[in-house]
Design an enzyme around this catalytic site. Structure first.
Site, PDB file in Angstrom:
ATOM      1  N   GLU A 256      41.774  95.587 -73.598  1.00  0.00           N
ATOM      2  CA  GLU A 256      41.156  94.411 -74.229  1.00  0.00           C
ATOM      3  C   GLU A 256      40.074  93.963 -73.253  1.00  0.00           C
ATOM      4  OE1 GLU A 256      41.862  93.220 -77.133  1.00  0.00           O
ATOM      5  OE2 GLU A 256      43.675  94.355 -77.563  1.00  0.00           O
ATOM      6  N   CYS A 295      37.451  85.297 -73.954  1.00  0.00           N
ATOM      7  CA  CYS A 295      36.939  86.609 -74.353  1.00  0.00           C
ATOM      8  C   CYS A 295      36.363  86.572 -75.770  1.00  0.00           C
ATOM      9  CB  CYS A 295      38.040  87.644 -74.266  1.00  0.00           C
ATOM     10  SG  CYS A 295      39.504  87.155 -75.183  1.00  0.00           S
TER      11      CYS A 295
HETATM   12  P1  NAP Z   1      38.935  91.807 -64.084  1.00  0.00           P
HETATM   13  O1  NAP Z   1      38.249  91.520 -62.805  1.00  0.00           O
HETATM   14  O2  NAP Z   1      38.651  93.091 -64.762  1.00  0.00           O
HETATM   15  O3  NAP Z   1      40.492  91.690 -63.741  1.00  0.00           O
HETATM   16  C1  NAP Z   1      41.456  91.783 -64.759  1.00  0.00           C
HETATM   17  C2  NAP Z   1      42.788  92.168 -64.161  1.00  0.00           C
HETATM   18  O4  NAP Z   1      42.706  93.488 -63.634  1.00  0.00           O
HETATM   19  C3  NAP Z   1      43.236  91.271 -62.994  1.00  0.00           C
HETATM   20  O5  NAP Z   1      44.623  91.085 -63.104  1.00  0.00           O
HETATM   21  C4  NAP Z   1      42.892  92.103 -61.773  1.00  0.00           C
HETATM   22  O6  NAP Z   1      43.693  91.811 -60.667  1.00  0.00           O
HETATM   23  C5  NAP Z   1      43.221  93.493 -62.296  1.00  0.00           C
HETATM   24  N1  NAP Z   1      42.588  94.592 -61.593  1.00  0.00           N
HETATM   25  C6  NAP Z   1      41.317  94.665 -61.150  1.00  0.00           C
HETATM   26  N2  NAP Z   1      41.107  95.883 -60.582  1.00  0.00           N
HETATM   27  C7  NAP Z   1      42.285  96.562 -60.690  1.00  0.00           C
HETATM   28  C8  NAP Z   1      42.703  97.865 -60.293  1.00  0.00           C
HETATM   29  N3  NAP Z   1      41.882  98.717 -59.688  1.00  0.00           N
HETATM   30  N4  NAP Z   1      43.980  98.228 -60.543  1.00  0.00           N
HETATM   31  C9  NAP Z   1      44.836  97.375 -61.154  1.00  0.00           C
HETATM   32  N5  NAP Z   1      44.490  96.136 -61.557  1.00  0.00           N
HETATM   33  C10 NAP Z   1      43.221  95.738 -61.336  1.00  0.00           C
HETATM   34  O7  NAP Z   1      38.693  90.675 -65.154  1.00  0.00           O
HETATM   35  P2  NAP Z   1      38.813  89.104 -64.976  1.00  0.00           P
HETATM   36  O8  NAP Z   1      37.681  88.653 -64.152  1.00  0.00           O
HETATM   37  O9  NAP Z   1      40.193  88.711 -64.578  1.00  0.00           O
HETATM   38  O10 NAP Z   1      38.655  88.608 -66.481  1.00  0.00           O
HETATM   39  C11 NAP Z   1      37.424  88.312 -67.078  1.00  0.00           C
HETATM   40  C12 NAP Z   1      37.055  89.355 -68.099  1.00  0.00           C
HETATM   41  O11 NAP Z   1      38.146  89.614 -68.964  1.00  0.00           O
HETATM   42  C13 NAP Z   1      35.927  88.906 -68.984  1.00  0.00           C
HETATM   43  O12 NAP Z   1      34.967  89.907 -69.027  1.00  0.00           O
HETATM   44  C14 NAP Z   1      36.578  88.701 -70.350  1.00  0.00           C
HETATM   45  O13 NAP Z   1      35.740  88.931 -71.445  1.00  0.00           O
HETATM   46  C15 NAP Z   1      37.701  89.652 -70.315  1.00  0.00           C
HETATM   47  N6  NAP Z   1      38.796  89.187 -71.163  1.00  0.00           N
HETATM   48  C16 NAP Z   1      39.090  89.891 -72.285  1.00  0.00           C
HETATM   49  C17 NAP Z   1      40.120  89.462 -73.117  1.00  0.00           C
HETATM   50  C18 NAP Z   1      40.494  90.212 -74.364  1.00  0.00           C
HETATM   51  O14 NAP Z   1      41.519  89.896 -74.957  1.00  0.00           O
HETATM   52  N7  NAP Z   1      39.717  91.174 -74.811  1.00  0.00           N
HETATM   53  C19 NAP Z   1      40.849  88.325 -72.789  1.00  0.00           C
HETATM   54  C20 NAP Z   1      40.518  87.638 -71.646  1.00  0.00           C
HETATM   55  C21 NAP Z   1      39.488  88.080 -70.837  1.00  0.00           C
HETATM   56  P3  NAP Z   1      43.197  90.860 -59.451  1.00  0.00           P
HETATM   57  O15 NAP Z   1      42.947  89.527 -60.045  1.00  0.00           O
HETATM   58  O16 NAP Z   1      44.350  90.884 -58.522  1.00  0.00           O
HETATM   59  O17 NAP Z   1      41.963  91.480 -58.914  1.00  0.00           O
END
Ligand code: NAP
Length: 510
Positions: A256, A295
């Site tokens: 997602e 999102c």
């Molecule tokens: P993110 O930086 O991609 O992080 C998301 C999750 O992935 C966090 O729990 C992060 O952990 C983890 N993560 C990052 N690198 C990883 C790796 N190499 N291995 C395992 N886990 C890893 O995104 P975000 O900044 O939290 O969220 C914002 C984005 O999410 C926006 O672009 C938004 O559009 C999108 N979003 C989408 C939805 C949907 O339902 N489609 C819903 C909400 C948000 P850490 O925090 O520990 O780094």
């Protein structure tokens, strides 16, 4: 300051090594710290597979529904404490905190009600059986059974409550144990929620484990009966897809990701009509709710050229009423962004968009000396907008007006330039326009909200994700699918065909 612990293998375990700080985004104070270093990640997986999974698979859907109901009740009973944590660690206004936390308890309750209706069954039949030969006895039928591994959930920072429990609800009802990992920056709320569930002894051992920090080598050990459900940025989603489990062991992965959701105002809309006001209301909500960190938020507003000036003026008047500040202060209607890096991304993003669109309201200048506050920004693009307007998600209170000629073909083309989105809304009473546009919108979006005058005052909002309906979109939205009532269980189950004596098979499997 609180030190968060991981809940793994039936106990609370403090990480080791270097701890990461969690902040109050309104004051920049450190409010918590966390680490998951030193955990036995392979042991965590085995515990889910060997302890949690078998316990759930022994239960009927109705019994699992009982677990979900108990989770929902236990969390709801402590709602006020949770709201306070969301305000301190998430920078949420009370309204925003409720949106997240009540979304979690309501989704758990909804899946509990679905489970109750399934009664004491343990499998789901998919369609009726087909007679395969001349024999009336020899049939084939499809059945869904729970996968026998662990469901690893990785969530984004913006919904530490709803994101965690909308995934957990479908997973537990399907019969799989959960290992959940919230985003580190806002993990305190998830931690408090899991603490409540553990204190209240709501779940059998091994059904729910929590990692507050990195995933270590957990993902390297995923196998063919495990699944990985990820919510976050497209970049992280792409990285996880290329991981060892999905590539070598066919571990299922659901992504997602982000998207450039659009709202489309039809050519027939009259300024001040009920349908027009529904559009205006939704746009303002989507820019300001959770400071635009959603999102599903509207990023692109397609508006007929004849309506652009009046809509812009009305939106500016609405945005002018927004009070940005510490969510605990009286009168504040929009809190800060979640982290310093989100604030930087917002500033960089608006700078990028403003190369090809005009800022018609707001600026990214600092709102206060301390805190990650961001003012709402409205832009307006010429000629359908350039590359960035359709491809760069600014995860904050930012949207762009895109004037168009009012034809369904142009609207469809502009929406499609987003490369696939989670949600789209269209506001019109023109049946011919809607008839041409809707099939196009449905192909490029996971969910489409159609608002005409008859539903203008009752329609749920553009960004509101409902457990009854699909959540997830094609292309850059990640290609995933969650929720959608019982459809949400399928990711956690194996659909297989069984052939043989119809009466015998249906008796054995019922
Ligand atoms: P993110 O930086 O991609 O992080 C998301 C999750 O992935 C966090 O729990 C992060 O952990 C983890 N993560 C990052 N690198 C990883 C790796 N190499 N291995 C395992 N886990 C890893 O995104 P975000 O900044 O939290 O969220 C914002 C984005 O999410 C926006 O672009 C938004 O559009 C999108 N979003 C989408 C939805 C949907 O339902 N489609 C819903 C909400 C948000 P850490 O925090 O520990 O780094």
């Amino acid at each position: 300051m609180i030190r968060l612990k991981n809940y793994v293998q039936g106990q609370w375990v403090e990480g080791s090594g270097s701890f990461r700080s969690l902040y109050n985004p309104a004051t920049e104070e450190v409010v918590a710290e966390t680490s998951s270093e030193g955990l036995d990640f392979q042991g965590v997986l085995s515990y889910a597979r060997e302890v949690g999974g078998p316990a759930l698979r022994k239960m009927s859907f109705e019994e699992r529904a009982g677990l979900l109901k108990a989770m929902s009740r236990a969390l709801y009973a402590r709602r006020e404490e949770l709201i306070e944590v969301a305000r301190v660690n998430g920078g949420n206004t009370r309204k925003d905190a409720k949106f997240d936390i009540d979304g979690a308890t309501a989704t758990l309750a909804y899946y509990a009600s679905l489970g109750r209706k399934l009664g004491d069954a343990k499998i789901l039949w998919d369609g009726e059986s087909d007679q395969l030969t001349q024999s009336a006895r020899f049939h084939g039928r499809h059945a869904w059974l729970p996968l026998q591994g662990a469901a690893v959930h990785i969530n984004a920072f913006n919904f530490p409550a709803w994101g965690t429990f909308e995934k957990a609800a479908a997973t537990i009802l399907a019969g799989m144990p959960v290992i959940t990992k919230p985003a580190t920056s806002s993990a305190w709320l998830t931690y408090e929620m899991v603490k409540i569930l553990v204190e209240e002894e709501v779940l059998p051992e091994g059904v729910f484990q929590l990692i507050v920090g990195g995933t270590g080598d957990l993902l390297d050990h995923l196998g063919g009966q495990d699944v990985l459900a990820f919510t976050g940025s497209a970049a992280t989603g792409a990285k996880l897809r290329g991981g060892k489990g999905p590539v070598s062991a066919s571990t299922r992965i659901n992504v997602e990701a982000d998207s450039l959701n659009a709202a489309v105002l039809g050519p027939d809309l009259e300024f001040g009509s009920d349908t027009y006001f529904a559009a205006q209301r939704n746009i303002v909500t989507e820019i300001t709710q959770k400071a635009g960190q959603k999102c599903t938020a509207i990023r692109r507003i397609l508006v007929p050229e004849s309506l652009v000036d009046s809509l812009q003026e009305a939106l500016v008047a609405e945005l002018d009423r927004v009070v940005v500040g510490d969510p605990r202060a009286d009168g504040v209607t929009m809190g800060p962004l979640a982290t310093a890096s989100q604030l930087q991304d917002y500033r960089d993003g608006v700078a990028l968009l403003s190369k090809e669109a005009t800022v018609v309201y707001g600026s990214t200048e600092a709102v206060a000396d301390k805190g990650y506050f961001a003012a709402p920004v409205l832009l307006c693009a010429d000629n359908g907008g350039g590359e960035a307007v359709h491809s760069h998600e600014v995860f904050g209170p930012v949207a762009t007006l895109i004037p168009y000629d009012g034809s369904a073909a142009t609207a469809a083309d502009l929406v499609a330039r987003g490369g696939g989105s989670l949600a789209c809304s269209v506001y019109s009473n023109d049946k011919a326009f809607l008839g041409e546009l809707l099939p196009e919108l449905l192909t490029h979006n996971g969910r489409v909200l159609v608002v005409d005058k008859k539903v203008s005052d009752t329609a749920t909002g553009h960004g509101m994700v409902l457990p009854q309906l699909n959540h997830g979109g094609p292309g850059r939205a990640g290609g995933g699918a969650e929720l959608g009532a019982l459809r949400g269980l399928q990711f956690y189950m194996q659909r297989s065909a069984v052939q043989g004596n119809k009466a015998l098979i249906e008796r054995i499997l019922s």
